[in-house]
Design a protein around this motif. Sequence first.
Motif, PDB file in Angstrom:
ATOM      1  N   SER A  74      35.528  28.994  46.310  1.00 37.32           N
ATOM      2  CA  SER A  74      35.709  30.126  45.397  1.00 37.32           C
ATOM      3  C   SER A  74      36.639  31.164  45.999  1.00 37.32           C
ATOM      4  O   SER A  74      37.470  31.755  45.311  1.00 37.32           O
ATOM      5  CB  SER A  74      34.346  30.753  45.085  1.00 37.32           C
ATOM      6  OG  SER A  74      34.495  31.898  44.269  1.00 37.32           O
ATOM      7  N   SER A  75      36.491  31.389  47.318  1.00 36.64           N
ATOM      8  CA  SER A  75      37.368  32.350  47.983  1.00 36.64           C
ATOM      9  C   SER A  75      38.831  31.890  47.944  1.00 36.64           C
ATOM     10  O   SER A  75      39.730  32.671  47.682  1.00 36.64           O
ATOM     11  CB  SER A  75      36.917  32.540  49.433  1.00 36.64           C
ATOM     12  OG  SER A  75      37.785  33.418  50.117  1.00 36.64           O
ATOM     13  N   ASP A  76      39.029  30.576  48.186  1.00 39.79           N
ATOM     14  CA  ASP A  76      40.394  30.044  48.121  1.00 39.79           C
ATOM     15  C   ASP A  76      40.963  30.162  46.710  1.00 39.79           C
ATOM     16  O   ASP A  76      42.130  30.517  46.521  1.00 39.79           O
ATOM     17  CB  ASP A  76      40.411  28.575  48.568  1.00 39.79           C
ATOM     18  CG  ASP A  76      40.123  28.439  50.056  1.00 39.79           C
ATOM     19  OD1 ASP A  76      40.293  29.446  50.766  1.00 39.79           O
ATOM     20  OD2 ASP A  76      39.728  27.346  50.474  1.00 39.79           O
ATOM     21  N   GLN A  77      40.116  29.828  45.710  1.00 42.60           N
ATOM     22  CA  GLN A  77      40.593  29.952  44.328  1.00 42.60           C
ATOM     23  C   GLN A  77      40.924  31.393  43.988  1.00 42.60           C
ATOM     24  O   GLN A  77      41.921  31.670  43.323  1.00 42.60           O
ATOM     25  CB  GLN A  77      39.517  29.423  43.368  1.00 42.60           C
ATOM     26  CG  GLN A  77      39.333  27.911  43.419  1.00 42.60           C
ATOM     27  CD  GLN A  77      38.209  27.450  42.512  1.00 42.60           C
ATOM     28  OE1 GLN A  77      37.513  28.258  41.916  1.00 42.60           O
ATOM     29  NE2 GLN A  77      38.033  26.140  42.420  1.00 42.60           N
ATOM     30  N   ARG A  78      40.066  32.318  44.447  1.00 41.94           N
ATOM     31  CA  ARG A  78      40.345  33.731  44.193  1.00 41.94           C
ATOM     32  C   ARG A  78      41.648  34.157  44.859  1.00 41.94           C
ATOM     33  O   ARG A  78      42.440  34.916  44.298  1.00 41.94           O
ATOM     34  CB  ARG A  78      39.187  34.581  44.708  1.00 41.94           C
ATOM     35  CG  ARG A  78      39.335  36.070  44.370  1.00 41.94           C
ATOM     36  CD  ARG A  78      38.040  36.826  44.625  1.00 41.94           C
ATOM     37  NE  ARG A  78      37.636  36.763  46.031  1.00 41.94           N
ATOM     38  CZ  ARG A  78      36.616  36.066  46.489  1.00 41.94           C
ATOM     39  NH1 ARG A  78      35.881  35.351  45.645  1.00 41.94           N
ATOM     40  NH2 ARG A  78      36.315  36.064  47.764  1.00 41.94           N
ATOM     41  N   GLY A  79      41.875  33.642  46.085  1.00 44.23           N
ATOM     42  CA  GLY A  79      43.127  33.963  46.760  1.00 44.23           C
ATOM     43  C   GLY A  79      44.334  33.437  46.004  1.00 44.23           C
ATOM     44  O   GLY A  79      45.346  34.128  45.862  1.00 44.23           O
ATOM     45  N   ARG A  80      44.211  32.172  45.498  1.00 45.83           N
ATOM     46  CA  ARG A  80      45.324  31.609  44.731  1.00 45.83           C
ATOM     47  C   ARG A  80      45.550  32.373  43.444  1.00 45.83           C
ATOM     48  O   ARG A  80      46.686  32.612  43.027  1.00 45.83           O
ATOM     49  CB  ARG A  80      45.053  30.131  44.440  1.00 45.83           C
ATOM     50  CG  ARG A  80      45.198  29.221  45.657  1.00 45.83           C
ATOM     51  CD  ARG A  80      45.266  27.769  45.227  1.00 45.83           C
ATOM     52  NE  ARG A  80      43.996  27.317  44.671  1.00 45.83           N
ATOM     53  CZ  ARG A  80      43.010  26.776  45.390  1.00 45.83           C
ATOM     54  NH1 ARG A  80      43.147  26.623  46.703  1.00 45.83           N
ATOM     55  NH2 ARG A  80      41.895  26.371  44.801  1.00 45.83           N
ATOM     56  N   LEU A  81      44.428  32.778  42.797  1.00 48.81           N
ATOM     57  CA  LEU A  81      44.563  33.561  41.568  1.00 48.81           C
ATOM     58  C   LEU A  81      45.227  34.908  41.841  1.00 48.81           C
ATOM     59  O   LEU A  81      46.060  35.377  41.054  1.00 48.81           O
ATOM     60  CB  LEU A  81      43.186  33.776  40.930  1.00 48.81           C
ATOM     61  CG  LEU A  81      42.551  32.552  40.258  1.00 48.81           C
ATOM     62  CD1 LEU A  81      41.133  32.868  39.810  1.00 48.81           C
ATOM     63  CD2 LEU A  81      43.392  32.099  39.053  1.00 48.81           C
ATOM     64  N   MET A  82      44.848  35.522  42.956  1.00 44.53           N
ATOM     65  CA  MET A  82      45.465  36.803  43.311  1.00 44.53           C
ATOM     66  C   MET A  82      46.957  36.633  43.573  1.00 44.53           C
ATOM     67  O   MET A  82      47.778  37.463  43.152  1.00 44.53           O
ATOM     68  CB  MET A  82      44.770  37.389  44.548  1.00 44.53           C
ATOM     69  CG  MET A  82      43.355  37.888  44.271  1.00 44.53           C
ATOM     70  SD  MET A  82      42.513  38.439  45.772  1.00 44.53           S
ATOM     71  CE  MET A  82      43.554  39.833  46.233  1.00 44.53           C
ATOM     72  N   MET A  83      47.315  35.537  44.290  1.00 46.44           N
ATOM     73  CA  MET A  83      48.736  35.281  44.550  1.00 46.44           C
ATOM     74  C   MET A  83      49.487  35.019  43.251  1.00 46.44           C
ATOM     75  O   MET A  83      50.601  35.521  43.042  1.00 46.44           O
ATOM     76  CB  MET A  83      48.883  34.091  45.504  1.00 46.44           C
ATOM     77  CG  MET A  83      48.418  34.366  46.924  1.00 46.44           C
ATOM     78  SD  MET A  83      48.508  32.896  47.966  1.00 46.44           S
ATOM     79  CE  MET A  83      50.264  32.566  47.935  1.00 46.44           C
ATOM     80  N   THR A  84      48.860  34.228  42.350  1.00 49.59           N
ATOM     81  CA  THR A  84      49.504  33.954  41.060  1.00 49.59           C
ATOM     82  C   THR A  84      49.679  35.229  40.251  1.00 49.59           C
ATOM     83  O   THR A  84      50.725  35.470  39.642  1.00 49.59           O
ATOM     84  CB  THR A  84      48.662  32.940  40.263  1.00 49.59           C
ATOM     85  OG1 THR A  84      48.507  31.747  41.038  1.00 49.59           O
ATOM     86  CG2 THR A  84      49.350  32.594  38.947  1.00 49.59           C
ATOM     87  N   SER A  85      48.620  36.063  40.241  1.00 44.92           N
ATOM     88  CA  SER A  85      48.704  37.336  39.511  1.00 44.92           C
ATOM     89  C   SER A  85      49.792  38.229  40.097  1.00 44.92           C
ATOM     90  O   SER A  85      50.541  38.882  39.367  1.00 44.92           O
ATOM     91  CB  SER A  85      47.358  38.046  39.569  1.00 44.92           C
ATOM     92  OG  SER A  85      47.424  39.295  38.928  1.00 44.92           O
ATOM     93  N   GLU A  86      49.898  38.220  41.434  1.00 44.14           N
ATOM     94  CA  GLU A  86      50.931  39.031  42.078  1.00 44.14           C
ATOM     95  C   GLU A  86      52.323  38.537  41.710  1.00 44.14           C
ATOM     96  O   GLU A  86      53.232  39.328  41.432  1.00 44.14           O
ATOM     97  CB  GLU A  86      50.737  38.987  43.590  1.00 44.14           C
ATOM     98  CG  GLU A  86      51.707  39.870  44.366  1.00 44.14           C
ATOM     99  CD  GLU A  86      51.445  39.821  45.861  1.00 44.14           C
ATOM    100  OE1 GLU A  86      52.220  40.420  46.615  1.00 44.14           O
ATOM    101  OE2 GLU A  86      50.446  39.186  46.269  1.00 44.14           O
ATOM    102  N   ARG A  87      52.479  37.193  41.694  1.00 43.83           N
ATOM    103  CA  ARG A  87      53.781  36.641  41.302  1.00 43.83           C
ATOM    104  C   ARG A  87      54.112  37.004  39.858  1.00 43.83           C
ATOM    105  O   ARG A  87      55.259  37.318  39.530  1.00 43.83           O
ATOM    106  CB  ARG A  87      53.783  35.121  41.477  1.00 43.83           C
ATOM    107  CG  ARG A  87      53.728  34.656  42.926  1.00 43.83           C
ATOM    108  CD  ARG A  87      54.086  33.185  43.026  1.00 43.83           C
ATOM    109  NE  ARG A  87      53.856  32.657  44.353  1.00 43.83           N
ATOM    110  CZ  ARG A  87      52.780  31.972  44.717  1.00 43.83           C
ATOM    111  NH1 ARG A  87      51.830  31.727  43.824  1.00 43.83           N
ATOM    112  NH2 ARG A  87      52.637  31.515  45.948  1.00 43.83           N
ATOM    113  N   LEU A  88      53.098  36.917  38.965  1.00 48.12           N
ATOM    114  CA  LEU A  88      53.326  37.276  37.563  1.00 48.12           C
ATOM    115  C   LEU A  88      53.709  38.743  37.422  1.00 48.12           C
ATOM    116  O   LEU A  88      54.606  39.095  36.641  1.00 48.12           O
ATOM    117  CB  LEU A  88      52.062  36.983  36.746  1.00 48.12           C
ATOM    118  CG  LEU A  88      51.747  35.498  36.494  1.00 48.12           C
ATOM    119  CD1 LEU A  88      50.400  35.362  35.803  1.00 48.12           C
ATOM    120  CD2 LEU A  88      52.848  34.842  35.654  1.00 48.12           C
TER     121      LEU A  88
END
Length: 222
Positions: A117-131
């Motif tokens: 879950s932490s890794d997924q949250r990190g990926r989501l945060m990175m994706t959101s930052e890229r967006l």
Amino acid sequence: MSEVFEGYERQYCEISASLSRKCAAASALDGEKKKKQKLSEIQADVQESESLIRKMDLEARSLQPSVKAGLLAKLREYKSDLSSVKGEVKRVSAPNAHQATREELLEAGMSDTLAASSDQRGRLMMTSERLNQSSERIRESQRTVFETEEIGVSILQDLHNQRQSLLHAHTTLHGVDDYIGKSKKILASMSKRMDRNKWIVGGIIAALVFAILFILYFKFAR
């Protein structure tokens, strides 16, 4: 690597090594009171280890992506190691070994789930930052397009005004040429009249001189 992360990592490694020794010592103890005292120390070290892992996780996620990936992989190993230590603590403290093993498996599963879950949250945060970065670049491009369009409209208006000025100047010059042509004609006509008047005046003067000479001739001839 971040110096802050390295400091947390050194503390964690020291506490982890100490936990292994304390677990082995607790397993060898027979007295219930001594065993509880040792387990209390172990629980305090486990909580400190969890706090250090959280700090390392926050520090790793604040670094550059190229560095962050390696640190997060190392953190997963530390989390797995801490889960093993927690399982050992459960076995040492639980009176029923089967129950301790069951709780260890459940906790290991939860740990893996939390890590995923932490890794997924990190990926989501990175994706959101890229967006967000892409949206900001799009907005910046739109502002640039609007500014360029406004500048283009302003230039076209200036060119239109300059064209009108040039047309007006051309019309004015054409009128001036007409006036100059008329003036030339008037001057030429005046020049002709002056030449004609010169001949007339010259003829009149010649006639007067001739008349005077004629009068003087007859006067002295008597």
